[in-house]
Design a protein around this motif. Structure first.
Motif, PDB file in Angstrom:
ATOM      1  N   LEU A 121       0.831  -1.205   0.000  1.00 26.97           N
ATOM      2  CA  LEU A 121       0.000   0.000   0.000  1.00 26.97           C
ATOM      3  C   LEU A 121       0.866   1.255   0.000  1.00 26.97           C
ATOM      4  N   LEU A 122       1.960   1.199   0.736  1.00 27.91           N
ATOM      5  CA  LEU A 122       2.879   2.330   0.773  1.00 27.91           C
ATOM      6  C   LEU A 122       3.487   2.566  -0.608  1.00 27.91           C
ATOM      7  N   LEU A 123       3.868   1.494  -1.296  1.00 25.30           N
ATOM      8  CA  LEU A 123       4.401   1.632  -2.653  1.00 25.30           C
ATOM      9  C   LEU A 123       3.358   2.249  -3.574  1.00 25.30           C
ATOM     10  N   LEU A 383       8.659   8.861  -0.508  1.00 31.00           N
ATOM     11  CA  LEU A 383       9.615   7.787  -0.263  1.00 31.00           C
ATOM     12  C   LEU A 383      10.504   8.116   0.933  1.00 31.00           C
ATOM     13  N   PHE A 384      11.105   9.297   0.925  1.00 31.92           N
ATOM     14  CA  PHE A 384      12.011   9.656   2.019  1.00 31.92           C
ATOM     15  C   PHE A 384      11.252   9.946   3.312  1.00 31.92           C
ATOM     16  N   TYR A 385      10.012  10.408   3.192  1.00 31.62           N
ATOM     17  CA  TYR A 385       9.172  10.578   4.376  1.00 31.62           C
ATOM     18  C   TYR A 385       8.966   9.228   5.057  1.00 31.62           C
ATOM     19  N   SER A 397      15.522  -0.252   1.524  1.00 32.85           N
ATOM     20  CA  SER A 397      16.370  -0.440   0.347  1.00 32.85           C
ATOM     21  C   SER A 397      15.569  -0.911  -0.855  1.00 32.85           C
ATOM     22  N   ARG A 398      14.598  -1.790  -0.613  1.00 31.97           N
ATOM     23  CA  ARG A 398      13.821  -2.320  -1.735  1.00 31.97           C
ATOM     24  C   ARG A 398      12.910  -1.242  -2.325  1.00 31.97           C
ATOM     25  N   LEU A 399      12.201  -0.515  -1.451  1.00 33.20           N
ATOM     26  CA  LEU A 399      11.339   0.556  -1.950  1.00 33.20           C
ATOM     27  C   LEU A 399      12.167   1.649  -2.610  1.00 33.20           C
ATOM     28  N   LEU A 400      13.333   1.925  -2.054  1.00 37.23           N
ATOM     29  CA  LEU A 400      14.197   2.964  -2.615  1.00 37.23           C
ATOM     30  C   LEU A 400      14.578   2.635  -4.050  1.00 37.23           C
ATOM     31  N   SER A 401      15.052   1.431  -4.295  1.00 38.80           N
ATOM     32  CA  SER A 401      15.490   1.077  -5.643  1.00 38.80           C
ATOM     33  C   SER A 401      14.318   1.065  -6.619  1.00 38.80           C
ATOM     34  N   LEU A 402      13.167   0.540  -6.190  1.00 45.14           N
ATOM     35  CA  LEU A 402      12.001   0.506  -7.075  1.00 45.14           C
ATOM     36  C   LEU A 402      11.541   1.912  -7.446  1.00 45.14           C
TER      37      LEU A 402
END
Length: 437
Positions: A121-123, A383-385, A397-402
């Motif tokens: 949901l966050l993504l 994302l950074f929030y 790390s996973r959400l960051l790269s995506l």
């Protein structure tokens, strides 16, 4: 030595963009794509280094400032009253299309990426809002622009950067990082209803009151003239800070403040042709233009908007070059090879088609609205929030790269397509106007 290189590189980049900006508008690429390439090259050459997980709080602040500057500009550009039917398209896109995109990306996140519900949901919430900064080429170019496509996309970008926030909070809550309350009552009452209403109300009240105060001093006392730059910065900061103070959404407050400031000018203009008022407001005699009751309102709105657009361009350079630096140290996730096309070619178009059922937009406008769902600085902020609010290193790390690589893909494909598609659209619109003249 590295700092000297940065001064030289940024200086050359800005001068080159200033000198060649008109040429770039004729080419099938955007300025953002060039900034991204410069940042990536600098990162690969070792001339800049960012650590996104360790510096998440700093990156959150930088992207936050860039977004609120752009949202204020978007509000100032939208001159049509809220009761005008053209607003319906923006509302459908900012609410309907965004909610549908959040839901569909969340399903993909759980089913294909193996993410837990909260992370999926966050993504979805991070990737759903369209961008008010990078999508400027398809938004209204000035306050008198009534084109349905441009107006709809501008209103969408102005609204959905705020309306995405409840879903970010829901995702964090499902991950145990935010209180939702039994049965989600706190999320519904506080994060959805109160925060949305409070943000809009704060922005409307402050934009209206500050604008009226400045105009009163100018028209009746010939005071508070000049320094419109400080007025812009002050109103942005005041509305954003006040909204956060009462637990409202600052993004919505800043957008609403811009709308309120434009509303003062629109109401004062009345039945007079807006074009003539705008022309008078651009008089060579700035003191006369700023204090004359006939067009002081338009002068104030134009001056504030002009300064804010300059700030917006500077913020775009800084953030997109920074994104390039981040990409240089972020591994490319193979999932992006199918996730980005799925988002751009399936999920966004499907959400737009469903949300615009029965709207007044023609087929060509709907196709372009479906395509120009630019992801950018708003997604980076969320994302950074989220990272700064306690995501574990593995999930971060996973959400960051995506997210970083999907945003980069959006900058590339939308940046390459914007010039030819918009030229074709504007040519078609011009032929239609000539045929009906």
């Amino acid at each position: 030595m590295e700092s000297i290189a940065w001064f030289l590189i940024i200086g050359l980049l800005l001068v080159a963009m200033a000198l060649g900006g008109s040429v770039l508008k004729r080419l099938p690429l955007s300025t953002s794509l060039l900034y991204l390439g410069v940042g990536f090259a600098l990162g690969r050459l070792g001339l800049g280094h960012l650590e996104p997980l360790k510096q998440a709080a700093l990156l959150e602040r930088i992207t936050e400032v860039a977004v609120i500057i752009s949202l204020f500009s978007a509000g100032l550009k939208l001159r049509l009253p809220l009761k005008d039917k053209e607003w319906r398209v923006s509302l459908r896109l900012a609410l309907g299309a965004m909610v549908l995109t959040v839901a569909m990306v969340s399903l993909v996140g759980m089913g294909a990426l193996g993410l837990p519900l909260g992370a999926a949901l966050l993504l979805g919430a991070i990737l759903s809002p369209t961008d008010p900064v990078l999508a400027s080429d398809v938004q209204v170019s000035h306050a008198l622009d009534r084109d349905r496509l441009r107006f709809g996309l501008t209103g969408e970008a102005g609204l959905n950067d705020g309306t995405a926030f409840p879903f970010v909070m829901l995702g964090l809550g499902l991950l145990g990082l935010h209180e939702l309350g039994p049965g989600l009552w706190r999320w519904v009452v506080v994060d959805v209803l109160w925060a949305t209403a409070a943000g809009l109300m704060v922005g409307v009240v402050l934009g209206d009151r500050v604008g009226r105060l400045v105009l009163y001093l100018r028209k009746h006392h010939r005071e508070a003239v000049g320094l419109d730059e400080l007025l812009a910065l002050g109103l942005i900061a005041l509305s954003y800070g006040a909204a956060l103070l009462v637990k409202g959404y600052g993004f919505l407050a800043v957008f609403a403040a811009g709308l309120a400031l434009r509303r003062i000018e629109r109401k004062h203009t009345g039945a007079r042709p807006a074009e003539k008022v705008e022309e008078a407001a651009r008089s060579a005699d700035k003191l006369e233009a700023a204090t004359n009751p006939a067009h002081a309102h338009a002068y104030m709105a134009n001056a504030v908007l002009g300064f804010n657009e300059a700030l917006e361009r500077i913020a775009e350079v800084g953030v997109v070059v920074g994104l390039g630096l981040l990409l240089a140290v972020t591994p490319f996730p193979p999932e992006v090879l199918w996730l980005a096309p799925l988002l751009f070619f399936v999920l966004r178009p499907l959400s737009v088609v469903l949300s615009l059922v029965g709207s007044r937009s023609d087929k060509h406008q709907r196709v372009l609205m479906a395509w120009f769902g630019v992801r950018g600085i708003g997604s980076l902020y969320y994302l950074f929030y989220a990272i700064d609010h306690g995501l574990g290193d593995g999930l971060s790390s996973r959400l960051l790269s995506l997210v970083l690589w999907v945003v980069a893909a959006s900058i590339a494909v939308h940046g390459i397509s914007v010039t030819p598609l918009m030229k074709r659209y504007e040519g078609r619109a011009q032929r239609r106007r000539e045929a009906t003249a």
